[in-house]
Motif scaffolding. Structure first.
Motif, PDB file in Angstrom:
ATOM      1  N   GLU A   1       1.776  63.942  19.342  1.00  7.81           N
ATOM      2  CA  GLU A   1       0.590  63.861  18.483  1.00  7.81           C
ATOM      3  C   GLU A   1       0.695  62.735  17.453  1.00  7.81           C
ATOM      4  O   GLU A   1      -0.288  62.396  16.815  1.00  7.81           O
ATOM      5  CB  GLU A   1       0.391  65.185  17.747  1.00  7.81           C
ATOM      6  CG  GLU A   1       0.052  66.345  18.634  1.00  7.81           C
ATOM      7  CD  GLU A   1      -0.113  67.641  17.866  1.00  7.81           C
ATOM      8  OE1 GLU A   1      -0.556  68.606  18.502  1.00  7.81           O
ATOM      9  OE2 GLU A   1       0.203  67.717  16.665  1.00  7.81           O
ATOM     10  N   ASN A   2       1.900  62.185  17.270  1.00  5.82           N
ATOM     11  CA  ASN A   2       2.083  61.171  16.241  1.00  5.82           C
ATOM     12  C   ASN A   2       3.162  60.182  16.685  1.00  5.82           C
ATOM     13  O   ASN A   2       4.267  60.590  17.062  1.00  5.82           O
ATOM     14  CB  ASN A   2       2.475  61.829  14.919  1.00  5.82           C
ATOM     15  CG  ASN A   2       2.639  60.817  13.823  1.00  5.82           C
ATOM     16  OD1 ASN A   2       3.661  60.139  13.754  1.00  5.82           O
ATOM     17  ND2 ASN A   2       1.625  60.700  12.979  1.00  5.82           N
ATOM     18  N   GLU A   3       2.862  58.917  16.607  1.00 11.46           N
ATOM     19  CA  GLU A   3       3.770  57.872  17.073  1.00 11.46           C
ATOM     20  C   GLU A   3       5.071  57.815  16.267  1.00 11.46           C
ATOM     21  O   GLU A   3       6.152  57.668  16.829  1.00 11.46           O
ATOM     22  CB  GLU A   3       3.051  56.515  17.011  1.00 11.46           C
ATOM     23  CG  GLU A   3       3.784  55.398  17.697  1.00 11.46           C
ATOM     24  CD  GLU A   3       3.781  55.500  19.216  1.00 11.46           C
ATOM     25  OE1 GLU A   3       4.613  54.825  19.841  1.00 11.46           O
ATOM     26  OE2 GLU A   3       2.973  56.250  19.799  1.00 11.46           O
ATOM     27  N   LEU A   4       4.997  57.939  14.938  1.00 11.15           N
ATOM     28  CA  LEU A   4       6.211  57.879  14.120  1.00 11.15           C
ATOM     29  C   LEU A   4       7.141  59.053  14.401  1.00 11.15           C
ATOM     30  O   LEU A   4       8.355  58.873  14.529  1.00 11.15           O
ATOM     31  CB  LEU A   4       5.852  57.864  12.625  1.00 11.15           C
ATOM     32  CG  LEU A   4       5.414  56.528  12.055  1.00 11.15           C
ATOM     33  CD1 LEU A   4       4.928  56.690  10.627  1.00 11.15           C
ATOM     34  CD2 LEU A   4       6.547  55.528  12.112  1.00 11.15           C
ATOM     35  N   VAL A   5       6.589  60.262  14.484  1.00  4.93           N
ATOM     36  CA  VAL A   5       7.412  61.440  14.766  1.00  4.93           C
ATOM     37  C   VAL A   5       7.983  61.334  16.176  1.00  4.93           C
ATOM     38  O   VAL A   5       9.150  61.660  16.414  1.00  4.93           O
ATOM     39  CB  VAL A   5       6.611  62.745  14.561  1.00  4.93           C
ATOM     40  CG1 VAL A   5       7.442  63.960  14.951  1.00  4.93           C
ATOM     41  CG2 VAL A   5       6.150  62.870  13.114  1.00  4.93           C
ATOM     42  N   LYS A   6       7.175  60.853  17.103  1.00  9.70           N
ATOM     43  CA  LYS A   6       7.638  60.646  18.482  1.00  9.70           C
ATOM     44  C   LYS A   6       8.847  59.721  18.512  1.00  9.70           C
ATOM     45  O   LYS A   6       9.880  60.036  19.115  1.00  9.70           O
ATOM     46  CB  LYS A   6       6.515  60.048  19.331  1.00  9.70           C
ATOM     47  CG  LYS A   6       6.959  59.634  20.729  1.00  9.70           C
ATOM     48  CD  LYS A   6       5.877  58.877  21.446  1.00  9.70           C
ATOM     49  CE  LYS A   6       6.280  57.423  21.514  1.00  9.70           C
ATOM     50  NZ  LYS A   6       5.438  56.600  22.349  1.00  9.70           N
TER      51      LYS A   6
END
Length: 136
Positions: A94-99
């Motif tokens: 759902e989120n590029e940074l967390v991914k």
């Protein structure tokens, strides 16, 4: 200094599928191929120890600086017959940074697994690891 309350939950859902070289079809007197003789891979200390390794490597400051409050990510990887992790990838996010941070944290886990076994032979196994990130 602003304080962050951080909660990360790694769910225990793990799916496993054996992958090995093709074998000849069983003789007519043998039962069809089943997973009855399949042993799942195991991380030393169990799933809790695996989660602790990931948490140790996950930098909470990365999503916190961007004010990311929640995100769900699902990673997959292979446990090889030698116990190493390979082909670490993100299935959904759902989120590029967390991914990216979850992927980085997983790649830093170097502890060898006890590999999966099928009929007493060590085989590759595909693992699936969800992450739920919540920042309050």
């Amino acid at each position: 200094m602003k304080k962050y309350l951080f909660l990360m939950i790694l769910l225990c859902a793990v799916s496993v599928s054996a992958q090995n070289t093709p074998t000849p079809a069983p003789a007519p007197s043998q039962p069809a191929d089943t997973l009855t003789n399949f042993v799942n891979p195991e991380f030393p200390g169990g799933h809790r120890a695996f989660v602790q390794q990931i948490l140790k490597n996950f930098r909470t400051s990365v999503p916190a600086k961007q004010n990311i409050k929640t995100a769900k990510v699902i990673a997959t990887f292979m446990v090889e017959p030698d116990g190493s992790m390979s082909q670490i990838a993100i299935e959904s996010s759902e989120n590029e940074l967390v991914k990216n941070e979850f992927l980085r944290a997983l790649k830093k886990v170097t502890t060898q697994w006890t590999p999966a076994e099928k009929d007493g032979v060590k085989v590759r196994a595909r693992m699936r690891q969800p992450l739920v990130f919540v920042l309050e």
